[in-house]
Write a protein that holds these residues in place. Sequence first.
Motif, PDB file in Angstrom:
ATOM      1  N   VAL A 223     -14.093 -18.423  18.565  1.00  0.00           N
ATOM      2  CA  VAL A 223     -15.360 -18.345  19.147  1.00  0.00           C
ATOM      3  C   VAL A 223     -16.469 -19.210  18.464  1.00  0.00           C
ATOM      4  O   VAL A 223     -16.613 -18.911  17.353  1.00  0.00           O
ATOM      5  N   ARG A 224     -17.156 -20.053  19.545  1.00  0.00           N
ATOM      6  CA  ARG A 224     -18.018 -20.969  18.841  1.00  0.00           C
ATOM      7  C   ARG A 224     -19.284 -20.267  19.503  1.00  0.00           C
ATOM      8  O   ARG A 224     -19.489 -20.044  20.530  1.00  0.00           O
ATOM      9  N   PHE A 225     -20.508 -19.976  18.627  1.00  0.00           N
ATOM     10  CA  PHE A 225     -21.543 -19.347  18.955  1.00  0.00           C
ATOM     11  C   PHE A 225     -22.700 -20.366  18.980  1.00  0.00           C
ATOM     12  O   PHE A 225     -22.608 -21.346  18.508  1.00  0.00           O
ATOM     13  N   GLU A 226     -23.734 -20.220  19.799  1.00  0.00           N
ATOM     14  CA  GLU A 226     -24.890 -20.960  19.812  1.00  0.00           C
ATOM     15  C   GLU A 226     -25.717 -21.319  18.591  1.00  0.00           C
ATOM     16  O   GLU A 226     -25.971 -22.184  18.477  1.00  0.00           O
ATOM     17  N   GLY A 227     -25.838 -20.075  17.733  1.00  0.00           N
ATOM     18  CA  GLY A 227     -26.495 -20.005  16.509  1.00  0.00           C
ATOM     19  C   GLY A 227     -25.616 -19.406  15.488  1.00  0.00           C
ATOM     20  O   GLY A 227     -24.327 -19.174  15.700  1.00  0.00           O
ATOM     21  N   ARG A 228     -26.128 -19.462  14.169  1.00  0.00           N
ATOM     22  CA  ARG A 228     -25.335 -19.133  13.111  1.00  0.00           C
ATOM     23  C   ARG A 228     -25.340 -17.116  13.232  1.00  0.00           C
ATOM     24  O   ARG A 228     -26.240 -16.688  13.806  1.00  0.00           O
ATOM     25  N   VAL A 229     -24.177 -16.932  12.612  1.00  0.00           N
ATOM     26  CA  VAL A 229     -24.035 -15.591  12.647  1.00  0.00           C
ATOM     27  C   VAL A 229     -23.803 -14.955  11.229  1.00  0.00           C
ATOM     28  O   VAL A 229     -23.209 -15.585  10.417  1.00  0.00           O
ATOM     29  N   GLY A 230     -23.880 -13.573  11.058  1.00  0.00           N
ATOM     30  CA  GLY A 230     -23.594 -12.856   9.940  1.00  0.00           C
ATOM     31  C   GLY A 230     -22.752 -11.642  10.158  1.00  0.00           C
ATOM     32  O   GLY A 230     -22.413 -11.324  11.043  1.00  0.00           O
ATOM     33  N   ASN A 231     -22.861 -10.801   9.102  1.00  0.00           N
ATOM     34  CA  ASN A 231     -22.158  -9.542   8.949  1.00  0.00           C
ATOM     35  C   ASN A 231     -20.545  -9.885   9.690  1.00  0.00           C
ATOM     36  O   ASN A 231     -20.229  -8.904  10.576  1.00  0.00           O
ATOM     37  N   VAL A 232     -19.845 -10.645   9.307  1.00  0.00           N
ATOM     38  CA  VAL A 232     -18.504 -10.897   9.820  1.00  0.00           C
ATOM     39  C   VAL A 232     -17.322  -9.985   9.220  1.00  0.00           C
ATOM     40  O   VAL A 232     -16.113  -9.938   9.660  1.00  0.00           O
ATOM     41  N   LYS A 233     -17.781  -9.470   8.014  1.00  0.00           N
ATOM     42  CA  LYS A 233     -16.579  -8.731   7.388  1.00  0.00           C
ATOM     43  C   LYS A 233     -15.996  -7.838   8.133  1.00  0.00           C
ATOM     44  O   LYS A 233     -14.714  -7.366   8.069  1.00  0.00           O
ATOM     45  N   GLY A 234     -16.711  -6.918   8.933  1.00  0.00           N
ATOM     46  CA  GLY A 234     -16.228  -5.686   9.536  1.00  0.00           C
ATOM     47  C   GLY A 234     -15.626  -6.108  10.985  1.00  0.00           C
ATOM     48  O   GLY A 234     -15.191  -5.188  11.697  1.00  0.00           O
TER      49      GLY A 234
END
Length: 237
Positions: A223-234
Amino acid sequence: MTRRHTRPRARAWALLTAAALLLPTGGLTASAAAADTAPGTSAAPAEQDGPAAVEVQGLKGEYFSMSAPGARDFAELGGTVLDPQINFSGLTGTFQELNGRTEHTTARWTGRIEAPATGDYTFHAIGDNGFRLFIDGEPVIDHWEPDWDNEQTSAAIRLNAGEKHDFRLEMFQDTGGANMFLRWSTPTLPKQLVPMSAFTPPDDFEVYPLEPSVGENGRQVRVRFEGRVGNVKGLAE
């Protein structure tokens, strides 16, 4: 956010959207930002000025209840979803979930359509029950009749590559089953379903900007998002 229906045909898209909601935009570690490419997929080439903006594909789908049996109007909106394309073998489940009924309902799909190559395109529509198709506000197919599985074919329409045209398709469902399919063809293109890549939703239809792809083995999703993302561990949980 738009309400999304998790019918089997679109379940993968709904799951991706749900996952997206768990990923707040914000700081992201370098390793997560450059997520590993899943087997069978290829990463988009990096651009000096950053990645290209995500373009959401599909159509705004609105599902209504009629004001009365046989009215075939758009009286009460039950729900709105992002539909990939006009490829519905069974719409009764959608009507039941969004409208609380499977009969005496209507649907409308709007957005823009873009041809992959310049040519004379013929549209082929078939459904249960009646339907009508408009391109740039002009009727292309008008079959507002209470029959079923009676394919209708338009006159050839000149579409130029890179040009987007207003798109609207409407249908009604009286009783029994409900389906709807839209195909196109040209002198050099065999008749086939109009693909998701040909459609973009209306500008005023707010949807989550993500671009999913599935690996060739069908077991990895990127999945490619328009912006940066975080909190991916869960996310896996």
